[in-house]
Write an enzyme that holds these catalytic residues in place. Sequence first.
Site, mmCIF file in Angstrom:
data_model
loop_
_atom_site.group_PDB
_atom_site.id
_atom_site.type_symbol
_atom_site.label_atom_id
_atom_site.label_comp_id
_atom_site.label_asym_id
_atom_site.label_seq_id
_atom_site.Cartn_x
_atom_site.Cartn_y
_atom_site.Cartn_z
ATOM 1 N N HIS A 1 -1.526 -9.939 -3.306
ATOM 2 C CA HIS A 1 -2.167 -9.297 -4.013
ATOM 3 C C HIS A 1 -3.021 -10.181 -5.210
ATOM 4 O O HIS A 1 -3.315 -9.679 -6.307
ATOM 5 C CB HIS A 1 -1.403 -8.096 -4.719
ATOM 6 C CG HIS A 1 -2.061 -6.982 -5.201
ATOM 7 N ND1 HIS A 1 -3.074 -6.744 -6.152
ATOM 8 C CD2 HIS A 1 -2.195 -5.787 -4.508
ATOM 9 C CE1 HIS A 1 -3.317 -5.723 -6.513
ATOM 10 N NE2 HIS A 1 -2.987 -4.954 -5.178
ATOM 11 N N GLU B 1 -6.779 -7.637 0.674
ATOM 12 C CA GLU B 1 -5.183 -7.420 0.874
ATOM 13 C C GLU B 1 -5.171 -7.055 2.217
ATOM 14 O O GLU B 1 -5.539 -6.101 2.996
ATOM 15 C CB GLU B 1 -4.577 -6.309 0.075
ATOM 16 C CG GLU B 1 -4.551 -6.516 -1.184
ATOM 17 C CD GLU B 1 -4.501 -4.941 -1.893
ATOM 18 O OE1 GLU B 1 -3.514 -4.431 -1.756
ATOM 19 O OE2 GLU B 1 -5.235 -4.496 -2.393
ATOM 20 N N HIS C 1 3.339 -0.248 -2.892
ATOM 21 C CA HIS C 1 3.724 -1.681 -2.989
ATOM 22 C C HIS C 1 5.213 -1.842 -3.013
ATOM 23 O O HIS C 1 5.567 -2.796 -3.778
ATOM 24 C CB HIS C 1 2.902 -2.199 -4.032
ATOM 25 C CG HIS C 1 1.450 -2.516 -3.962
ATOM 26 N ND1 HIS C 1 0.814 -2.307 -2.846
ATOM 27 C CD2 HIS C 1 0.415 -2.376 -5.000
ATOM 28 C CE1 HIS C 1 -0.551 -2.229 -2.920
ATOM 29 N NE2 HIS C 1 -0.891 -2.574 -4.172
ATOM 30 N N ASP D 1 -11.550 1.073 -2.766
ATOM 31 C CA ASP D 1 -10.220 0.824 -3.077
ATOM 32 C C ASP D 1 -9.685 1.228 -1.490
ATOM 33 O O ASP D 1 -8.855 2.421 -1.684
ATOM 34 C CB ASP D 1 -9.217 1.657 -3.993
ATOM 35 C CG ASP D 1 -7.811 1.232 -4.300
ATOM 36 O OD1 ASP D 1 -7.432 0.376 -3.296
ATOM 37 O OD2 ASP D 1 -7.236 1.706 -5.020
ATOM 38 N N GLN E 1 -7.430 -4.068 2.829
ATOM 39 C CA GLN E 1 -7.453 -3.410 1.694
ATOM 40 C C GLN E 1 -8.583 -4.041 0.778
ATOM 41 O O GLN E 1 -8.010 -5.163 0.166
ATOM 42 C CB GLN E 1 -6.239 -2.975 0.872
ATOM 43 C CG GLN E 1 -6.446 -1.890 -0.266
ATOM 44 C CD GLN E 1 -6.491 -0.425 0.157
ATOM 45 O OE1 GLN E 1 -6.166 0.026 1.355
ATOM 46 N NE2 GLN E 1 -6.607 0.530 -0.701
ATOM 47 N N TYR F 1 -6.212 -11.397 -7.149
ATOM 48 C CA TYR F 1 -7.408 -11.013 -7.617
ATOM 49 C C TYR F 1 -8.517 -12.091 -7.772
ATOM 50 O O TYR F 1 -8.039 -12.898 -8.416
ATOM 51 C CB TYR F 1 -7.204 -10.323 -9.100
ATOM 52 C CG TYR F 1 -6.579 -9.008 -9.225
ATOM 53 C CD1 TYR F 1 -5.174 -9.017 -9.253
ATOM 54 C CD2 TYR F 1 -7.562 -7.765 -9.423
ATOM 55 C CE1 TYR F 1 -4.476 -7.710 -9.375
ATOM 56 C CE2 TYR F 1 -6.756 -6.622 -9.373
ATOM 57 C CZ TYR F 1 -5.189 -6.385 -9.400
ATOM 58 O OH TYR F 1 -4.873 -5.386 -9.607
ATOM 59 N N ASN G 1 0.779 -1.219 -0.103
ATOM 60 C CA ASN G 1 0.190 -0.150 -0.069
ATOM 61 C C ASN G 1 0.948 1.213 -0.031
ATOM 62 O O ASN G 1 1.786 1.050 -0.420
ATOM 63 C CB ASN G 1 -1.008 -0.177 1.313
ATOM 64 C CG ASN G 1 -2.416 0.675 0.626
ATOM 65 O OD1 ASN G 1 -2.348 1.606 0.244
ATOM 66 N ND2 ASN G 1 -3.409 0.067 0.999
ATOM 67 N N ARG G 2 0.260 2.594 0.550
ATOM 68 C CA ARG G 2 0.979 3.749 0.075
ATOM 69 C C ARG G 2 1.609 4.284 1.554
ATOM 70 O O ARG G 2 1.253 4.270 2.332
ATOM 71 C CB ARG G 2 -0.192 4.737 -0.342
ATOM 72 C CG ARG G 2 -0.574 4.259 -1.550
ATOM 73 C CD ARG G 2 -1.834 5.010 -1.980
ATOM 74 N NE ARG G 2 -2.369 4.467 -3.238
ATOM 75 C CZ ARG G 2 -3.197 3.591 -3.816
ATOM 76 N NH1 ARG G 2 -3.448 2.772 -2.674
ATOM 77 N NH2 ARG G 2 -3.414 3.310 -4.967
HETATM 78 C C1 GLA Z 1 -3.553 -1.763 -4.706
HETATM 79 C C2 GLA Z 1 -3.990 -0.463 -4.486
HETATM 80 C C3 GLA Z 1 -4.712 0.022 -5.597
HETATM 81 C C4 GLA Z 1 -3.874 -0.245 -6.824
HETATM 82 C C5 GLA Z 1 -3.767 -1.750 -6.971
HETATM 83 C C6 GLA Z 1 -2.891 -2.037 -7.929
HETATM 84 O O1 GLA Z 1 -4.853 -2.314 -4.474
HETATM 85 O O2 GLA Z 1 -4.754 0.159 -3.415
HETATM 86 O O3 GLA Z 1 -4.910 1.325 -5.672
HETATM 87 O O4 GLA Z 1 -2.753 0.242 -6.924
HETATM 88 O O5 GLA Z 1 -3.083 -2.137 -5.924
HETATM 89 O O6 GLA Z 1 -3.367 -1.724 -9.256
#
Ligand code: GLA
Length: 383
Positions: A217, A348, A145, A283, A320, A219, A119-120
């Site tokens: 991560h 996540e 990430h 998100d 997340q 999907y 994450n950020r």
């Molecule tokens: C995470 C982020 C999203 C995006 C995805 C990858 O889940 O929170 O904003 O960047 O990764 O695309």
Amino acid sequence: MKYLFNALASIIVMTTLSCNNADTPADKPATGDTASTKSYSLSEQPYGEIGNDKVIQYTLTNPSGMVVKILNYGGTVTNIMVPDRSGKMGDVVLGFDSLAGYLQTGNPYMGCLVGRYANRIANAKFSLDGKSYSLAANNDGNTLHGGLKGFDKVIWRSKANEGDSGITLAYSSKDGEEGYPGNLEVEVKYTLMPDNGLKIEYMATTDKATPINLTNHTYFNLSDGADTTILNHQLMLKSDLVTAVNTKLIPTGTFTEVKGGPMDFTSPKTIGQDIAKVPGGYDHNWVLRRAGVDAELIGSLYHPGNGRFVEVFTTEPGIQFYSGNFLAGNLNGKKGMKYVKHAGLCLETQHFPDSPNQPEFPNTILKPGEAYKQTTIYKFSTK
Ligand code: GLA
């Protein structure tokens, strides 16, 4: 001789059948480690090369026939095959058909491990013990990430788990890698459980204090390619709060109550129901309602059409939930599928975004002499 061969063959068939039909007693510990060696299989296939490194795909099978495939590149989960309510096996994760797909620019972290900090981190900076550190600004001026070459883009060392119930990956992240302090030794153990759980255990130690936040991560789309989006899936999250964010998805430091609003998943809710009320789609980081320190049930995902059901257990304080908002139909996915917006979703399990700059958030600083641990289980069944 022929007779002997036939006799052997029928013993093998019987063993296989009895393994396939084996029910897991409810009181048996929920771990693949203790199950009989015969019940699991682990094989490896070459999956290409990156420079001098060989990429390997591991195929794990549990006693009931659940199959999970994982690469040593990025610790990437490429396939999870589980039955639907009628017993039909199907692949429930997005991904690509070959290594080239995973290596392409714009691979949106498909199935991979994420670190050193998932994450950020705001403005791609943080301070620790009076020193400031600069990271790669790879997402709107922030770091995302783990930076330019995070744990998703490296080759991990690998070894089989005891009893072939899974694989354990290891990576040594050097002091200064992607701007983070300390030599970090990371281990991620993937275990297939007898009850169709995929357990992921993360462990790490460091020789200098460093932020750490590891996750996976993957999907999910429980339809095995039948539904182009996850908007008809039902999600439940045991959470009353989300970390409020600015337009760049950086936490403001406050929390928003979900009650009755579009972010409220306290009871199972169809994802498409309120998504239009959330600018950009989901998100966000949900603050998990937790009772103890062990991995506990914090959410679930359900496909009402085919009955596939995933329960998520974790030790982490947050999750997340990302509804695949940036998927844009421009990637050649598995079997020629184009992954459109909301084609898959990520769950996540993690610490809160930007925790290194948010002293009020749960601690993400790992110090020398300490051990980082996180455990998450995705348990598959039907209903
Ligand atoms: C995470 C982020 C999203 C995006 C995805 C990858 O889940 O929170 O904003 O960047 O990764 O695309």
